[in-house]
Motif scaffolding. Structure first.
Motif, PDB file in Angstrom:
ATOM      1  N   ARG A 177       0.822  -1.224   0.000  1.00 49.09           N
ATOM      2  CA  ARG A 177       0.000   0.000   0.000  1.00 49.09           C
ATOM      3  C   ARG A 177       0.858   1.277   0.000  1.00 49.09           C
ATOM      4  NH1 ARG A 177      -2.079  -3.161   3.802  1.00 49.09           N
ATOM      5  NH2 ARG A 177      -1.976  -1.630   5.485  1.00 49.09           N
ATOM      6  N   ARG A 178       2.145   1.111  -0.232  1.00 46.25           N
ATOM      7  CA  ARG A 178       3.077   2.230  -0.472  1.00 46.25           C
ATOM      8  C   ARG A 178       3.217   3.195   0.697  1.00 46.25           C
ATOM      9  NH1 ARG A 178       0.848   1.206  -5.426  1.00 46.25           N
ATOM     10  NH2 ARG A 178      -0.791   2.760  -5.270  1.00 46.25           N
ATOM     11  N   LEU A 179       3.127   2.642   1.909  1.00 49.69           N
ATOM     12  CA  LEU A 179       3.334   3.457   3.101  1.00 49.69           C
ATOM     13  C   LEU A 179       4.394   2.780   3.964  1.00 49.69           C
ATOM     14  CD1 LEU A 179       2.555   5.721   5.099  1.00 49.69           C
ATOM     15  CD2 LEU A 179       0.791   4.185   5.989  1.00 49.69           C
ATOM     16  N   LEU A 180       5.458   3.497   4.283  1.00 45.45           N
ATOM     17  CA  LEU A 180       6.529   2.931   5.104  1.00 45.45           C
ATOM     18  C   LEU A 180       6.700   3.763   6.364  1.00 45.45           C
ATOM     19  CD1 LEU A 180       8.872   1.012   5.632  1.00 45.45           C
ATOM     20  CD2 LEU A 180      10.326   2.511   4.260  1.00 45.45           C
ATOM     21  N   THR A 181       6.455   3.132   7.526  1.00 41.99           N
ATOM     22  CA  THR A 181       6.681   3.789   8.810  1.00 41.99           C
ATOM     23  C   THR A 181       8.042   3.339   9.339  1.00 41.99           C
ATOM     24  OG1 THR A 181       4.301   3.697   9.222  1.00 41.99           O
ATOM     25  CG2 THR A 181       5.720   4.198  11.102  1.00 41.99           C
ATOM     26  N   VAL A 182       8.876   4.300   9.684  1.00 44.33           N
ATOM     27  CA  VAL A 182      10.228   3.978  10.144  1.00 44.33           C
ATOM     28  C   VAL A 182      10.325   4.167  11.653  1.00 44.33           C
ATOM     29  CG1 VAL A 182      12.685   4.496   9.880  1.00 44.33           C
ATOM     30  CG2 VAL A 182      11.121   4.857   7.955  1.00 44.33           C
ATOM     31  N   ALA A 200      16.807   9.170   2.257  1.00 42.15           N
ATOM     32  CA  ALA A 200      17.732   9.238   1.119  1.00 42.15           C
ATOM     33  C   ALA A 200      17.489   8.066   0.164  1.00 42.15           C
ATOM     34  CB  ALA A 200      19.172   9.233   1.618  1.00 42.15           C
ATOM     35  N   GLU A 201      17.329   6.868   0.705  1.00 47.45           N
ATOM     36  CA  GLU A 201      17.048   5.698  -0.149  1.00 47.45           C
ATOM     37  C   GLU A 201      15.687   5.822  -0.825  1.00 47.45           C
ATOM     38  OE1 GLU A 201      19.118   3.259  -0.988  1.00 47.45           O
ATOM     39  OE2 GLU A 201      20.647   4.269   0.208  1.00 47.45           O
ATOM     40  N   ALA A 202      14.770   6.507  -0.155  1.00 46.74           N
ATOM     41  CA  ALA A 202      13.391   6.598  -0.673  1.00 46.74           C
ATOM     42  C   ALA A 202      13.300   7.475  -1.912  1.00 46.74           C
ATOM     43  CB  ALA A 202      12.459   7.115   0.421  1.00 46.74           C
ATOM     44  N   GLU A 203      14.361   8.232  -2.210  1.00 44.50           N
ATOM     45  CA  GLU A 203      14.328   9.051  -3.431  1.00 44.50           C
ATOM     46  C   GLU A 203      14.154   8.177  -4.674  1.00 44.50           C
ATOM     47  OE1 GLU A 203      17.564  11.862  -3.522  1.00 44.50           O
ATOM     48  OE2 GLU A 203      16.920  12.662  -1.570  1.00 44.50           O
ATOM     49  N   ALA A 204      14.633   6.945  -4.590  1.00 45.27           N
ATOM     50  CA  ALA A 204      14.453   6.019  -5.719  1.00 45.27           C
ATOM     51  C   ALA A 204      13.077   5.355  -5.708  1.00 45.27           C
ATOM     52  CB  ALA A 204      15.553   4.954  -5.683  1.00 45.27           C
ATOM     53  N   THR A 209       5.332   6.629   0.491  1.00 44.85           N
ATOM     54  CA  THR A 209       5.331   7.667   1.531  1.00 44.85           C
ATOM     55  C   THR A 209       6.090   7.151   2.750  1.00 44.85           C
ATOM     56  OG1 THR A 209       3.164   8.377   0.769  1.00 44.85           O
ATOM     57  CG2 THR A 209       3.829   9.115   2.971  1.00 44.85           C
ATOM     58  N   VAL A 210       7.069   7.920   3.196  1.00 41.18           N
ATOM     59  CA  VAL A 210       7.869   7.516   4.359  1.00 41.18           C
ATOM     60  C   VAL A 210       7.447   8.340   5.573  1.00 41.18           C
ATOM     61  CG1 VAL A 210      10.197   7.418   5.342  1.00 41.18           C
ATOM     62  CG2 VAL A 210       9.823   6.820   2.931  1.00 41.18           C
ATOM     63  N   ASP A 230       1.225   0.061   7.156  1.00 33.65           N
ATOM     64  CA  ASP A 230       1.415  -0.874   6.045  1.00 33.65           C
ATOM     65  C   ASP A 230       2.726  -1.628   6.324  1.00 33.65           C
ATOM     66  OD1 ASP A 230       1.602  -2.191   3.628  1.00 33.65           O
ATOM     67  OD2 ASP A 230       2.061  -0.410   2.447  1.00 33.65           O
ATOM     68  N   VAL A 231       3.855  -1.071   5.928  1.00 31.81           N
ATOM     69  CA  VAL A 231       5.151  -1.674   6.262  1.00 31.81           C
ATOM     70  C   VAL A 231       5.780  -0.877   7.399  1.00 31.81           C
ATOM     71  CG1 VAL A 231       7.459  -2.244   5.411  1.00 31.81           C
ATOM     72  CG2 VAL A 231       5.480  -2.497   3.902  1.00 31.81           C
ATOM     73  N   ILE A 232       6.292  -1.592   8.395  1.00 28.39           N
ATOM     74  CA  ILE A 232       7.025  -0.953   9.492  1.00 28.39           C
ATOM     75  C   ILE A 232       8.475  -1.412   9.401  1.00 28.39           C
ATOM     76  CG2 ILE A 232       7.339  -0.836  12.001  1.00 28.39           C
ATOM     77  CD1 ILE A 232       4.322  -1.355  12.297  1.00 28.39           C
ATOM     78  N   LEU A 233       9.392  -0.449   9.318  1.00 34.28           N
ATOM     79  CA  LEU A 233      10.821  -0.765   9.283  1.00 34.28           C
ATOM     80  C   LEU A 233      11.426  -0.479  10.650  1.00 34.28           C
ATOM     81  CD1 LEU A 233      13.596  -1.324   7.978  1.00 34.28           C
ATOM     82  CD2 LEU A 233      13.615   1.066   7.218  1.00 34.28           C
TER      83      LEU A 233
END
Ligand code: IPM
Ligand code: MN
Length: 352
Positions: A177-182, A200-204, A209-210, A230-233
């Motif tokens: 779902r293109r959502l990354l929680t850090v 910085a990595e998310a620029e690619a 959405t970070v 969605d994704v938790i890092l």
């Protein structure tokens, strides 16, 4: 990090490391499911058994013997049950830095969660945990100074370690779902700039959405409003803790499986739960965490039909009200032990 694609007849070698405690029971059940599904979906399997943990120490004087490492070398996957020692060495040996832990409540088990059922609507979380760095692997020791004895563990990350796990999490988010929680703790640990490095990595990955979130708040949000994720890092320590909260969210830690992958896509698959000495040897452990680990293994191999078949069989079994002891909450549910759960699952596999 995808696995090699197979054409024609497919065959896989799996190293089974049951370990100890309930690891023995759940691994045996999961292997039976794997063999069954291999017959149904027509792929070959070679299963090699290896030693890790206490039994390895008794037999070979090491919790992670070199013979076990050699056995794992060149395999298509490792299936691990549970151990109290030797696991960190195994993860490090094969550089299994990317730990994927899906947290997805089963529709039939919403009432087993510690959360109100209405909070679970739409919950489908993937925890991506860094697995071979951070405080579990930093400089550690015990010493003595003027104030007396003390101990220390060091949380250290190279920037490249954060960046490579960030790329895994971003790729996963992109396919979801293109959502990354850090998860971070930069108000207290400013030398570990997870937010800046991930951004910085998310620029690619411009479509992802970070959202940086302090890990203490993140833990609270997981039980207040889990559907927001969605994704938790997370790093190794925070990811370990946060993923156990996932066990409460889905109803039992006995349900959760995980994949630990290296850069080549080679992986170790294991339930998130531990050896559970309180119930070990009684034949009542929930095998579904190990079974879900097999599902992740099959998905990584590209055996999607086999993975789907198992997931549907599990869903059918739970929909019929069968529950291992860790999940029993209501009088009309049918209590099953590990073996009964396995037999029901094998019967359901054929129906899917
Ligand atoms: C896990 C376990 C392990 C960890 C232990 C057994 C070292 O708790 O897989 O979550 O901390 O990684
Ligand atoms: Mn843990």
């Amino acid at each position: 990090m995808s696995y090699r694609g197979y054409q024609g007849y497919r065959s896989y070698r799996v190293v089974a490391l049951p370990g100890e405690g309930v690891g023995l029971e759940v691994t045996a059940a999961a292997l039976t499911v794997l063999k069954h599904v291999a017959r149904l979906e027509e792929f070959g399997l070679q299963i090699d058994q290896g030693l890790i943990g206490q039994s390895a120490f008794v037999a070979q004087g090491s919790y992670f013997p070199e013979a076990t490492a050699q056995l794992c070398q060149g395999a298509d996957a490792i299936l691990l049950g549970a151990v109290s020692a030797g696991l960190l060495e195994l993860r490090q040996r094969f550089d299994l830095f990317a730990n994927l832990r899906p947290i997805c409540p089963s529709p039939a088990l919403l009432h087993c969660s510690s959360l109100k059922p209405e909070l679970l609507a739409g919950v489908d979380i993937l925890v991506v945990r860094e697995l071979v760095g951070g405080i579990y692997f930093g400089a550690a020791g015990r010493n003595i100074d003027q104030q007396g004895d003390y101990g220390y563990h060091t949380m250290q990350y190279h920037d490249w370690q954060i960046r490579r796990i960030a790329r895994v999490a971003l790729e996963q988010a992109q396919s979801r779902r293109r959502l990354l929680t850090v998860a971070h703790k930069e108000n207290a640990l400013p030398q570990l700039p997870w937010t800046r490095l991930v951004q910085a990595e998310a620029e690619a990955f411009p479509d992802v959405t970070v959202v940086p979130m302090l890990v203490d708040n993140l833990a609270m949000q997981l039980v207040l409003r889990p559907a927001q994720f969605d994704v938790i890092l997370a790093g190794n320590l925070f990811g370990d803790i946060l993923s156990d909260i996932g066990g409460a969210v889905v109803g039992s830690i006995g349900l959760l499986g995980s994949a630990s992958l290296n850069a080549a896509g080679f992986g170790l698959y294991e339930p998130i739960h531990g050896t559970a000495p309180d119930i070990a040897g009684r034949g009542i452990a929930n095998p579904l965490g190990a079974v879900h680990s097999v599902v992740l293994m099959l998905q990584q191999w590209g055996e999607q039909a086999a993975a789907r078949r198992i997931l549907q069989a599990v869903a059918a079994l739970l929909a019929q009200g069968y529950r291992t002891a860790d999940l029993l909450t209501q009088a009309d549910e049918k209590r099953v032990n590990t073996q009964e759960c396995l037999e029901l699952l094998l019967a359901e596999l054929v129906n899917q």
